[in-house]
Design a protein around this motif. Structure first.
Motif, short mmCIF file in Angstrom:
data_model
loop_
_atom_site.label_atom_id
_atom_site.label_comp_id
_atom_site.label_asym_id
_atom_site.label_seq_id
_atom_site.Cartn_x
_atom_site.Cartn_y
_atom_site.Cartn_z
N VAL A 51 0.91 -1.17 -0.57
CA VAL A 51 0.26 0.01 0.17
C VAL A 51 1.15 1.36 -0.05
CG1 VAL A 51 -1.53 1.44 1.06
CG2 VAL A 51 -2.03 -1.29 1.19
N ARG A 52 1.85 1.14 0.90
CA ARG A 52 2.69 2.74 0.88
C ARG A 52 3.48 2.75 -0.35
NH1 ARG A 52 3.15 0.62 5.98
NH2 ARG A 52 5.22 -0.96 5.39
N ASP A 53 4.00 1.53 -0.54
CA ASP A 53 4.49 1.35 -1.98
C ASP A 53 3.73 2.07 -3.54
OD1 ASP A 53 7.04 0.43 -1.23
OD2 ASP A 53 7.13 -1.48 -1.68
N TYR A 54 2.61 1.82 -3.45
CA TYR A 54 1.55 2.02 -4.53
C TYR A 54 1.17 3.67 -3.86
CZ TYR A 54 -2.33 2.10 -7.64
OH TYR A 54 -3.48 2.63 -8.89
N GLY A 55 1.02 3.55 -2.94
CA GLY A 55 0.83 5.27 -2.16
C GLY A 55 2.18 6.16 -2.70
N TRP A 56 3.22 5.79 -2.58
CA TRP A 56 4.87 6.77 -3.15
C TRP A 56 4.58 6.74 -5.04
CZ3 TRP A 56 5.83 11.06 -1.04
CH2 TRP A 56 5.88 10.55 0.54
N ALA A 57 4.58 5.03 -5.48
CA ALA A 57 4.48 5.39 -7.31
C ALA A 57 3.17 6.20 -7.46
CB ALA A 57 3.88 3.72 -7.11
N MET A 58 1.98 6.40 -6.82
CA MET A 58 0.60 7.12 -7.32
C MET A 58 1.16 8.78 -7.31
SD MET A 58 -2.64 5.34 -6.45
CE MET A 58 -2.50 5.24 -4.23
N VAL A 59 1.56 9.21 -6.12
CA VAL A 59 2.59 10.45 -5.62
C VAL A 59 3.24 10.66 -7.06
CG1 VAL A 59 3.55 12.28 -4.09
CG2 VAL A 59 2.37 10.44 -3.58
N LYS A 60 4.28 10.55 -7.29
CA LYS A 60 5.32 10.42 -8.42
C LYS A 60 4.89 10.36 -9.62
CE LYS A 60 9.78 7.87 -6.11
NZ LYS A 60 10.11 6.62 -5.79
N ARG A 61 4.16 9.58 -9.79
CA ARG A 61 3.02 9.54 -11.23
C ARG A 61 2.26 10.68 -11.16
NH1 ARG A 61 3.60 9.16 -15.74
NH2 ARG A 61 2.86 8.32 -17.89
N VAL A 62 1.69 10.83 -9.93
CA VAL A 62 0.61 12.00 -11.08
C VAL A 62 1.41 13.62 -10.90
CG1 VAL A 62 -1.46 11.90 -9.76
CG2 VAL A 62 -0.07 12.82 -8.28
N GLY A 92 2.44 8.92 9.88
CA GLY A 92 3.05 10.33 9.50
C GLY A 92 3.18 9.80 8.05
N ASN A 93 3.45 8.63 7.82
CA ASN A 93 3.78 8.58 6.46
C ASN A 93 2.70 8.67 5.26
OD1 ASN A 93 5.88 7.85 3.81
ND2 ASN A 93 5.25 5.23 4.48
N ALA A 94 1.63 8.39 5.86
CA ALA A 94 0.40 7.81 5.24
C ALA A 94 0.63 9.20 4.70
CB ALA A 94 -0.87 7.38 5.46
N ARG A 95 0.17 10.77 5.70
CA ARG A 95 -0.20 11.76 5.61
C ARG A 95 0.89 12.40 4.21
NH1 ARG A 95 -2.72 14.43 10.05
NH2 ARG A 95 -1.35 16.91 9.55
N LYS A 96 1.83 11.71 4.14
CA LYS A 96 3.11 12.52 3.10
C LYS A 96 2.44 12.03 2.20
CE LYS A 96 7.49 13.17 6.58
NZ LYS A 96 8.26 12.76 6.13
N ILE A 97 1.90 11.03 1.97
CA ILE A 97 1.42 10.16 1.10
C ILE A 97 0.34 10.93 0.56
CG2 ILE A 97 0.34 8.13 -0.84
CD1 ILE A 97 2.15 6.92 1.25
N ARG A 98 -1.03 11.46 1.06
CA ARG A 98 -2.29 12.36 0.87
C ARG A 98 -2.07 12.95 0.36
NH1 ARG A 98 -6.12 9.11 4.79
NH2 ARG A 98 -7.54 10.65 3.81
N HIS A 99 -0.94 13.47 0.99
CA HIS A 99 -0.92 15.43 0.70
C HIS A 99 -0.29 15.53 -0.61
CE1 HIS A 99 1.82 19.03 0.65
NE2 HIS A 99 0.75 19.34 0.85
N GLY A 100 1.11 14.59 -0.74
CA GLY A 100 1.63 14.58 -1.91
C GLY A 100 0.53 14.47 -3.50
N PHE A 101 -0.42 13.54 -2.27
CA PHE A 101 -1.21 12.90 -3.98
C PHE A 101 -2.27 14.12 -4.34
CE2 PHE A 101 -4.75 10.64 -6.50
CZ PHE A 101 -4.14 10.18 -7.26
N LEU A 102 -2.60 14.77 -3.16
CA LEU A 102 -3.63 15.78 -3.24
C LEU A 102 -3.14 16.79 -4.63
CD1 LEU A 102 -5.80 18.02 -2.54
CD2 LEU A 102 -4.54 18.60 -0.62
#
Length: 423
Positions: A51-62, A92-102
Motif C-alpha cells: 500500500v505504501r509503495d503504491y501510494g508513493w508510486a501514485m504520488v510520483k506519477r501524478v 505520518g507516512n500516509a499523511r505525506k502520501i495523501r498530501h503529495g497526491f492531492l
C-alpha cells in the motif's frame, strides 16, 4: 527464498503483480509500476508495505506532466479506496502520501482542462470531477504553509508564455498549490451546477475555503457560489457583497447576475434591481455580452412574474430569445429606475445616500464636485474616473449615489460619488 515466494503466491494471488510493480519502480518506470499495482489491487487486497509503495508510486506519477486521463481515473479511484483504511491520517507516512497526491492531482487536472485541440478550456469529465471533489474534501486539512506560497515568474517563463499571444500578460506569479486546488474544485462545481446530478463541495472543503478567503484573489467569489450551490443563498449574497472581486468589477454584468441569482428566491425585488443593473453594464465583447443579456433578461422575466409584473415579464422573455446585449430605445428608462438602488445594495454596510445636484469641474483639474445645497459640507466629491465621463464645460444637472469617506487632506469625513449620471 523460492519456498517463501511460493507461500506468498498461495496466500496473496496478486503477489506476482506486486513483485512486477516493485521491479518496474526500481527501474524508473513509474507509469508501469502504478499500472501493475492497480492490476494487483484488482486481484486482491494489498499488504501494508505494498500500500505504501503504491501510494508513493501514485504520488510520483501524478507529478509527471505526461500522465493520461485514463491513468488519473484509476489512480484516483484506488487512492480513495486505500484512504478508507490503508492510508490512515494518524500515520505520518500516509499523511505525506495523501498530501503529495492531492497537490499533484490538482496540477494534472488543471492541465487536463487546457488540452482542447482548439485551444479553449475543456470541461472536466463528470466522473473525474466527482473523484477529485472527494479527494479534495477528505484531504484539504493536510495542506501546509508552503502550499499557500506563490512562485514569481522568471524572465524565461514570461518569454515562453508570451509567445504566440497578443495583449499584456497579467499573471505575475504561478498560482499557489492551494489556489490550484480550489480553482479546479470551483471548475468542477461550476461545470455541473445546472445538471440533475449536481456536484457539490464537501463540508470540509467548504469550511476550509471559508477560513482562507484571503489566500486567493477569487476565493470569496468561489465561496459565495458554493454557498449558493449547497442552498445557503442568503449567506451567499452577504459574502458576495463583501468580496473585493465584486467591488473591483461593479461595472461588469456577471457580478450583477451573480447577485440577482442569489436573491431570486428569497428577495425578488432585490433580484429585479440587480438584473436591471446588469442590463445597463457596458458592452465589451458582443458574444459574451449577448450571453449575459440572455441570462439577465430570462432571470428578470422570472422574478417579474413573481412580482406580478406580467406585461414587462413577457417583454423580457422575448428579449431573452433575441439576446440583445444592449437595452433597446424606450426600455433603458425601466432599468434606470433601479440603478441607484443597485449601488446602494452594493454599498450595504457603508454609509451611503442618493443625491441630485449641479456638477462642476474644478478649473484645470480632472475632478469636480456636485453642489447639493447651500451647505458645502453636503457637496459630493467626484473622482477623476467619474469626472472623465463628462466632456462638456459648465454646470450640469446630475444624480447618483455617494458614500461617506474620510478626506485625508482635510482630516474629516466627506461624501464621494460612487455612481453618477446626467439627468
Amino acid at each position: 527464498e523460492r519456498a517463501l515466494e511460493r507461500v506468498r503466491a498461495r496466500v496473496a494471488p496478486n503477489w506476482a503483480k506486486v513483485r512486477e510493480a516493485r521491479a518496474k519502480a526500481a527501474s524508473g518506470d513509474v507509469a508501469g509500476s502504478a499500472r501493475c499495482y492497480h492490476e494487483a489491487m484488482q486481484a486482491g487486497a494489498l499488504s501494508g508495505s505494498a500500500v505504501r509503495d503504491y501510494g508513493w508510486a501514485m504520488v510520483k506519477r501524478v507529478w509527471r506532466q505526461d500522465v493520461q486521463e485514463r491513468e488519473l481515473r484509476f489512480m484516483m479511484g484506488d487512492f480513495l479506496r486505500l484512504s478508507q483504511g490503508a492510508l490512515p491520517l494518524e500515520d505520518g507516512n500516509a499523511r505525506k502520501i495523501r498530501h503529495g497526491f492531492l497537490v499533484g492531482v490538482s496540477k494534472r487536472i488543471h492541465d487536463l482542462e487546457k488540452r482542447g485541440s482548439d485551444g479553449k478550456r475543456v470541461s472536466i469529465p463528470y466522473d473525474v470531477a466527482v473523484l477529485f471533489l472527494r479527494i479534495a474534501d477528505e484531504n484539504c486539512g493536510l495542506v501546509q504553509d508552503d502550499d499557500f506560497t506563490r512562485r514569481e515568474l522568471t524572465p524565461d517563463d514570461r518569454t515562453r508564455m508570451c509567445q504566440g499571444r497578443s495583449g499584456k500578460l497579467r499573471m505575475k506569479a504561478w498560482p499557489s498549490n492551494v489556489e490550484t486546488m480550489i480553482g479546479v474544485a470551483a471548475h468542477c462545481v461550476k461545470a455541473y451546477a445546472d445538471t440533475p446530478a449536481q456536484l457539490q463541495p464537501g463540508a470540509r472543503l467548504l469550511d476550509f475555503l471559508g477560513h482562507h478567503l484571503e489566500a486567493g484573489e477569487w476565493f470569496g467569489l468561489h465561496y459565495a457560489r458554493w454557498l449558493k450551490v449547497v442552498g445557503r443563498v442568503e449567506e451567499s449574497a452577504r459574502v458576495l457583497l463583501k468580496t473585493k472581486t465584486v467591488e473591483a468589477n461593479k461595472d461588469a454584468a456577471w457580478v450583477w447576475n451573480e447577485l440577482a441569482e442569489c436573491y431570486a428566491v428569497t428577495d425578488p425585488k432585490k433580484a429585479r434591481t440587480c438584473y436591471c443593473r446588469a442590463l445597463l453594464c457596458p458592452v465589451h465583447d458582443a458574444e459574451i455580452s449577448a450571453a449575459m443579456a440572455r441570462r439577465a433578461h430570462q432571470g428578470l422575466a422570472t422574478v417579474l412574474l413573481a412580482l406580478h409584473e406580467d406585461e414587462v415579464a413577457e417583454r423580457e422573455r422575448a428579449l431573452a430569445q433575441k439576446g440583445c446585449p444592449s437595452p433597446l430605445p424606450g426600455q433603458v428608462e425601466y432599468y434606470r429606475e433601479y440603478e441607484d438602488e443597485a449601488f446602494l445594495l452594493l454599498l450595504s454596510g457603508k454609509t451611503a445616500r442618493c443625491f441630485t445636484g449641479d456638477f462642476e469641474r474644478v478649473a484645470g483639474k480632472d475632478f469636480g464636485f456636485v453642489r447639493c445645497g447651500a451647505n458645502r459640507r453636503d457637496d459630493i466629491f467626484v473622482p477623476p474616473p467619474l469626472t472623465r465621463k463628462f466632456t462638456q464645460e459648465g454646470r450640469m444637472r446630475v444624480q447618483g449615489v455617494a458614500v461617506l469617506t474620510m478626506d485625508t487632506a482635510k482630516k474629516r469625513k466627506g461624501w464621494a460619488a460612487e455612481m453618477i449620471r446626467k439627468v
